[in-house]
Design an enzyme around this catalytic site. Structure first.
Site, mmCIF file in Angstrom:
data_model
loop_
_atom_site.group_PDB
_atom_site.id
_atom_site.type_symbol
_atom_site.label_atom_id
_atom_site.label_comp_id
_atom_site.label_asym_id
_atom_site.label_seq_id
_atom_site.Cartn_x
_atom_site.Cartn_y
_atom_site.Cartn_z
ATOM 1 N N GLU A 1 57.544 35.934 63.562
ATOM 2 C CA GLU A 1 56.929 36.263 62.269
ATOM 3 C C GLU A 1 56.142 37.547 62.486
ATOM 4 O OE1 GLU A 1 57.345 34.717 59.421
ATOM 5 O OE2 GLU A 1 58.412 32.943 60.100
ATOM 6 N N CYS B 1 49.395 39.913 56.599
ATOM 7 C CA CYS B 1 50.711 40.469 56.929
ATOM 8 C C CYS B 1 51.531 40.806 55.690
ATOM 9 C CB CYS B 1 51.483 39.502 57.815
ATOM 10 S SG CYS B 1 51.685 37.885 57.082
HETATM 11 P P1 NAD Z 1 47.325 39.478 68.036
HETATM 12 O O1 NAD Z 1 46.823 40.696 68.732
HETATM 13 O O2 NAD Z 1 46.411 38.367 67.796
HETATM 14 O O3 NAD Z 1 48.591 39.012 68.835
HETATM 15 C C1 NAD Z 1 49.308 37.863 68.473
HETATM 16 C C2 NAD Z 1 49.489 37.036 69.711
HETATM 17 O O4 NAD Z 1 50.163 37.768 70.711
HETATM 18 C C3 NAD Z 1 48.167 36.568 70.314
HETATM 19 O O5 NAD Z 1 48.224 35.195 70.566
HETATM 20 C C4 NAD Z 1 48.066 37.395 71.573
HETATM 21 O O6 NAD Z 1 47.398 36.723 72.620
HETATM 22 C C5 NAD Z 1 49.496 37.654 71.947
HETATM 23 N N1 NAD Z 1 49.654 38.897 72.692
HETATM 24 C C6 NAD Z 1 49.068 40.086 72.418
HETATM 25 N N2 NAD Z 1 49.473 41.022 73.311
HETATM 26 C C7 NAD Z 1 50.335 40.414 74.164
HETATM 27 C C8 NAD Z 1 51.109 40.840 75.286
HETATM 28 N N3 NAD Z 1 51.060 42.095 75.729
HETATM 29 N N4 NAD Z 1 51.890 39.929 75.909
HETATM 30 C C9 NAD Z 1 51.949 38.671 75.465
HETATM 31 N N5 NAD Z 1 51.254 38.206 74.414
HETATM 32 C C10 NAD Z 1 50.452 39.049 73.767
HETATM 33 O O7 NAD Z 1 47.880 39.839 66.655
HETATM 34 P P2 NAD Z 1 48.426 41.201 66.195
HETATM 35 O O8 NAD Z 1 49.654 41.485 66.963
HETATM 36 O O9 NAD Z 1 47.328 42.206 66.107
HETATM 37 O O10 NAD Z 1 48.773 40.746 64.689
HETATM 38 C C11 NAD Z 1 48.900 41.648 63.704
HETATM 39 C C12 NAD Z 1 50.361 41.793 63.351
HETATM 40 O O11 NAD Z 1 50.899 40.523 63.075
HETATM 41 C C13 NAD Z 1 50.579 42.601 62.106
HETATM 42 O O12 NAD Z 1 51.687 43.424 62.296
HETATM 43 C C14 NAD Z 1 50.875 41.566 61.051
HETATM 44 O O13 NAD Z 1 51.630 42.033 59.984
HETATM 45 C C15 NAD Z 1 51.586 40.543 61.849
HETATM 46 N N6 NAD Z 1 51.479 39.251 61.226
HETATM 47 C C16 NAD Z 1 52.607 38.668 60.750
HETATM 48 C C17 NAD Z 1 52.534 37.462 60.106
HETATM 49 C C18 NAD Z 1 53.749 36.791 59.553
HETATM 50 O O14 NAD Z 1 53.637 35.646 59.169
HETATM 51 N N7 NAD Z 1 54.890 37.434 59.508
HETATM 52 C C19 NAD Z 1 51.297 36.840 59.961
HETATM 53 C C20 NAD Z 1 50.182 37.460 60.481
HETATM 54 C C21 NAD Z 1 50.279 38.655 61.127
#
Ligand code: NAD
Length: 458
Positions: free
Chosen positions: A211, A245
């Site tokens: 997602e 998102c």
């Molecule tokens: P985040 O930084 O919280 O990362 C998400 C998860 O990935 C966390 O649990 C984190 O620990 C893990 N993570 C981060 N870096 C990592 C790595 N290098 N290796 C392994 N795991 C790792 O969240 P984010 O990425 O900042 O979220 C924002 C993005 O998520 C935006 O692009 C948003 O649009 C998208 N998003 C999508 C949805 C959806 O339902 N489609 C919902 C919410 C957010």
């Protein structure tokens, strides 16, 4: 911390193999318990999310808890039907026989949540996984640290770790978890990390739901009801301070109504957040300094149509409208994920459609119009995860609709029955009668058998 979670994964794998999670009564019991412990801990969850975002209890209920409760109740009432064998027809060459599909749980699953709606994005997929009869490990985002702590406390104190368990941590812990074998990984977050997750999962040929995010356009056509459009766009964009998102990332508006739309948006921002939005309890804060700095750098002073005020000490960014924006501007190069709304005008709808199609496929797309011909053109020509017409975001509250992205915005979907399906394998069975067996398919192959084969197989 890392060392002790290997034993939990092992324990979940072992427990799944006892077949207990396959019982429907067992699944319902877990879901009822989850509903009960979440409701009993609402105050704790409200306090934690206030610390992370300064989010009000009202908004926490409206955008997180109510969706979780609704999903749990739906699953409890629907598992019997969802988990039932599905009878299908049998083709002529296999007669006499019956054919059916057995929905079966995948096994031990991992849910990796994102920080922006920390409860919903971690717990909703876990509800689907439990309903489908899996064991679940939830790894919430470390970025919303207080809510991560709250979930770990509430769930780990109330659930058998062999069934449902929260493992907290950041990149190091997630990377270590991803080395382990799971039967499904459900990841919510950025496309960049989505690739890391998919790569790691491929080592075990583990299926994934991703997602992800991206820039979700909002198209406003000439005939739109501007008052209603502005009301709904302002709500959808600035709820959670744009850290959503599926928030409208930017507006593409017909040039003829651009000024009127901007005036209507300003009026609505005033109505919803007051003359000084910093004082409004409805406006949550930016999650941290890193995101604050990133967002601040996207505001070009000479393009501010409204707002633009920032306060680093308060992690506050005012609801901001940018005008005279074009696709080369910095704000159009990445997903904004904050309270900044660029407005781009167009003269030809075809041009607007081409701009969207040149970019990665969006997670959501919104169209404000009652012109059915133009609406159908947009829906026919542009690929996107899902969307709404004359509204924004609300599509995801209807769990009869699958929620998920396409291409760069993700793969797979969930909510309601679609979530159950995401964590289920559909095992297909052909059950033959032993009454007789024609010899057509066996050697020696004869001309008569060939003729019969052609009649039977078409
Ligand atoms: P985040 O930084 O919280 O990362 C998400 C998860 O990935 C966390 O649990 C984190 O620990 C893990 N993570 C981060 N870096 C990592 C790595 N290098 N290796 C392994 N795991 C790792 O969240 P984010 O990425 O900042 O979220 C924002 C993005 O998520 C935006 O692009 C948003 O649009 C998208 N998003 C999508 C949805 C959806 O339902 N489609 C919902 C919410 C957010």
């Amino acid at each position: 911390m890392i060392t002790n979670f290997f034993s939990i994964i092992e324990a979940q794998r072992f427990f799944f193999n006892t077949n207990q999670t396959k019982e429907i009564s067992f699944r319902k019991k877990q879901l009822k318990q989850l509903l009960q412990v979440l409701k009993a801990n609402e105050v704790l969850m409200n306090e934690a999310i206030y610390k992370d975002f300064r989010k009000s209890a009202f908004e926490n209920y409206a955008t997180e808890l109510s969706m979780i409760y609704h999903e749990i109740n739906l699953a409890i009432h629907s598992i019997d039907a969802w988990a039932q064998r599905i009878r299908v027809g049998t083709d002529l060459p296999n007669m006499p026989a019956k054919s059916y599909i057995i929905p079966e749980p995948l096994g031990n699953t991992l849910v990796i949540g994102a920080w922006n709606y920390p409860y919903q994005l971690s717990i909703l997929p876990a509800v689907s996984a439990l309903a489908a009869g899996n064991t679940v490990i939830i790894k919430p985002s470390e970025i919303a640290w207080n809510t991560s702590n709250a979930m770990a406390k509430i769930i780990n104190e109330n659930f058998d770790e062999r069934i449902l368990h929260v493992i907290e941590g950041g990149v190091e812990e997630t990377s270590a978890l991803l080395k382990e074998k799971f039967d499904k990984i459900f990841y919510t977050g950025s496309s960049l990390v989505g690739k890391i997750v998919m790569k790691a999962a491929s080592e075990h040929l583990c299926p994934v739901v991703l997602e992800l995010g991206g820039k979700s356009p909002c198209i406003v056509l000439e005939d739109a009801n501007l008052k209603i459009a502005a009301q709904r766009i302002v709500w959808a964009k600035f709820i959670n301070s744009g850290q959503t998102c599926v928030a409208p990332d930017y507006i593409l508006v017909d040039k003829k109504i651009k000024e009127k739309l901007i005036q209507a948006l300003i009026q609505e921002i005033n109505q919803q957040y007051g003359a000084d939005p910093q004082q409004s309890e409805g406006l949550v804060r930016i999650i941290n300094l890193k995101h604050f700095g990133r967002l601040e750098s996207l505001i070009e002073q000479n393009k501010i149509a409204y707002g633009g005020k920032t306060d680093k000490s308060d992690l506050y960014i005012a609801p901001t409208l940018l005008h005279a924006v074009n696709f080369d501007d910095k704000v159009m190069q990445e997903e904004i994920f904050g309270p900044i709304l660029p407005i781009i005008e167009f003269e030809q709808l075809d041009w607007a459609i081409q701009q969207i199609k040149q970019a990665p496929k969006p997670l959501a797309l919104y169209t404000f119009t009652n012109n059915r011909r133009k609406l159908q053109k947009i829906q026919h020509e542009i690929s996107f995860g899902g969307g709404a017409v004359n509204d924004a975001i609300m599509q995801l509250t209807n769990n009869n609709l699958p929620f998920g992205g396409v291409g760069n915005s993700g793969m797979g979907n969930y909510h309601g029955k679609y979530g159950f399906e995401a964590f289920t394998h559909y095992k297909s069975i052909l059950e033959k009668s032993s009454l007789f067996e024609p010899r057509i398919k066996y050697t020696p192959y004869t001309k008569l058998k060939m003729r019969l084969l052609k009649i039977l197989m078409g």
